[in-house]
Design a protein around this motif. Sequence first.
Motif, PDB file in Angstrom:
ATOM      1  N   LEU A  24       4.782 -13.675  14.005  1.00  0.00           N
ATOM      2  CA  LEU A  24       4.579 -14.056  12.683  1.00  0.00           C
ATOM      3  C   LEU A  24       3.698 -13.031  11.942  1.00  0.00           C
ATOM      4  N   ARG A  25       2.948 -12.116  12.330  1.00  0.00           N
ATOM      5  CA  ARG A  25       2.296 -10.752  11.787  1.00  0.00           C
ATOM      6  C   ARG A  25       3.171 -10.037  11.473  1.00  0.00           C
ATOM      7  N   LEU A  26       4.344  -9.675  12.294  1.00  0.00           N
ATOM      8  CA  LEU A  26       5.263  -8.710  11.769  1.00  0.00           C
ATOM      9  C   LEU A  26       5.968  -9.341  10.633  1.00  0.00           C
ATOM     10  N   ARG A  27       6.357 -10.357  10.796  1.00  0.00           N
ATOM     11  CA  ARG A  27       6.977 -11.365   9.630  1.00  0.00           C
ATOM     12  C   ARG A  27       6.300 -10.876   8.153  1.00  0.00           C
ATOM     13  N   ALA A  28       4.902 -11.250   8.459  1.00  0.00           N
ATOM     14  CA  ALA A  28       4.076 -11.172   7.413  1.00  0.00           C
ATOM     15  C   ALA A  28       4.041  -9.704   6.479  1.00  0.00           C
ATOM     16  N   GLY A  29       4.669  -8.536   7.270  1.00  0.00           N
ATOM     17  CA  GLY A  29       4.733  -7.420   6.758  1.00  0.00           C
ATOM     18  C   GLY A  29       3.489  -6.460   6.917  1.00  0.00           C
ATOM     19  N   GLY A  30       2.754  -6.922   7.898  1.00  0.00           N
ATOM     20  CA  GLY A  30       1.558  -6.074   8.171  1.00  0.00           C
ATOM     21  C   GLY A  30       1.300  -5.421   9.391  1.00  0.00           C
ATOM     22  N   ALA A  31       2.815  -4.844   9.788  1.00  0.00           N
ATOM     23  CA  ALA A  31       2.758  -4.314  10.829  1.00  0.00           C
ATOM     24  C   ALA A  31       1.916  -2.683  10.953  1.00  0.00           C
ATOM     25  N   ALA A  32       2.165  -2.159   9.947  1.00  0.00           N
ATOM     26  CA  ALA A  32       1.335  -1.043   9.885  1.00  0.00           C
ATOM     27  C   ALA A  32      -0.142  -0.908   9.862  1.00  0.00           C
ATOM     28  N   ARG A  33      -0.724  -1.935   9.216  1.00  0.00           N
ATOM     29  CA  ARG A  33      -1.972  -2.305   9.048  1.00  0.00           C
ATOM     30  C   ARG A  33      -2.595  -2.841  10.510  1.00  0.00           C
ATOM     31  N   HIS A  34      -1.812  -3.583  11.327  1.00  0.00           N
ATOM     32  CA  HIS A  34      -2.128  -3.885  12.568  1.00  0.00           C
ATOM     33  C   HIS A  34      -1.973  -3.267  13.849  1.00  0.00           C
ATOM     34  N   GLY A  35      -1.436  -2.042  13.631  1.00  0.00           N
ATOM     35  CA  GLY A  35      -1.156  -1.282  14.886  1.00  0.00           C
ATOM     36  C   GLY A  35      -0.115  -1.683  15.695  1.00  0.00           C
ATOM     37  N   PRO A  36      -0.018  -1.420  17.029  1.00  0.00           N
ATOM     38  CA  PRO A  36       1.025  -1.769  17.659  1.00  0.00           C
ATOM     39  C   PRO A  36       1.408  -3.186  17.989  1.00  0.00           C
ATOM     40  N   VAL A  37       1.529  -3.994  16.887  1.00  0.00           N
ATOM     41  CA  VAL A  37       1.760  -5.504  16.936  1.00  0.00           C
ATOM     42  C   VAL A  37       3.093  -5.674  17.549  1.00  0.00           C
ATOM     43  N   GLY A  38       4.170  -4.889  17.162  1.00  0.00           N
ATOM     44  CA  GLY A  38       5.589  -5.185  17.884  1.00  0.00           C
ATOM     45  C   GLY A  38       5.517  -5.097  19.160  1.00  0.00           C
ATOM     46  N   GLY A  39       4.697  -4.094  19.928  1.00  0.00           N
ATOM     47  CA  GLY A  39       4.485  -3.890  21.361  1.00  0.00           C
ATOM     48  C   GLY A  39       3.751  -5.021  21.840  1.00  0.00           C
ATOM     49  N   GLU A  40       2.902  -5.775  21.135  1.00  0.00           N
ATOM     50  CA  GLU A  40       2.004  -6.697  21.604  1.00  0.00           C
ATOM     51  C   GLU A  40       2.984  -8.007  21.723  1.00  0.00           C
TER      52      GLU A  40
END
Length: 211
Positions: A24-40
């Motif tokens: 959901l964080r990835l879908r919100a478009g904040g991946a660059a701000r939240h760091g390695p969210v895809g890996g998490e």
Amino acid sequence: MHGSVTAGWLLVALCATAGGYCLLRLRAGGAARHGPVGGEALMGFGMAAMAVPATVVTPPRWVWLGYAVVFGGAALRALVVDRGSTHQVHHLLGMLAMVYMAGSMATVTGGPGAAHTAAGTPLVTAALLIYYAGYVLWAGARLLPLPALSGPASGPARGAVPGAVAGAVAGPGSGPGPGGPGAVGWADRTELVPACRLSMGIAMLTMLLTL
């Protein structure tokens, strides 16, 4: 995972929920701000699949080898791409722990008495247990609410979430989105990020105890 069936399914639910929140964080478009969210997110779903009780399904050895390859590649990406992230070291160690657990399970899968055989190297397992026990205590302590200081100039308590304070002052429906002009979607609420990481740390600690 070798251990209690109930504990296994609880871990599956916990890790799947954490992985879903990361998506959901990835879908919100904040991946660059939240760091390695895809890996998490990958780690959350990978841990959920790994935590399925062995009495329900026992994956063949090639599945565990596939785990090791996937998370080894994710660890390499975390080392190269997420170099500037403040969470990079912990994230990298988590990926390497997944490689270690997958490799340990691959060495005992299929052999006689495999369901009752301890996997892994005791020294490595002990080091990871010490690290994750310390991380869980540290991350859990950071989530504890601190008492507010008295006095008009004291301001918000140390460790208080700015968004939560602003929401308390402005009240519901005062921002953009469904609640008004300034409301923040729950997928972007930064106070949920450490809680998600704490949950994954507890799950990792529990899974390491079964090796």
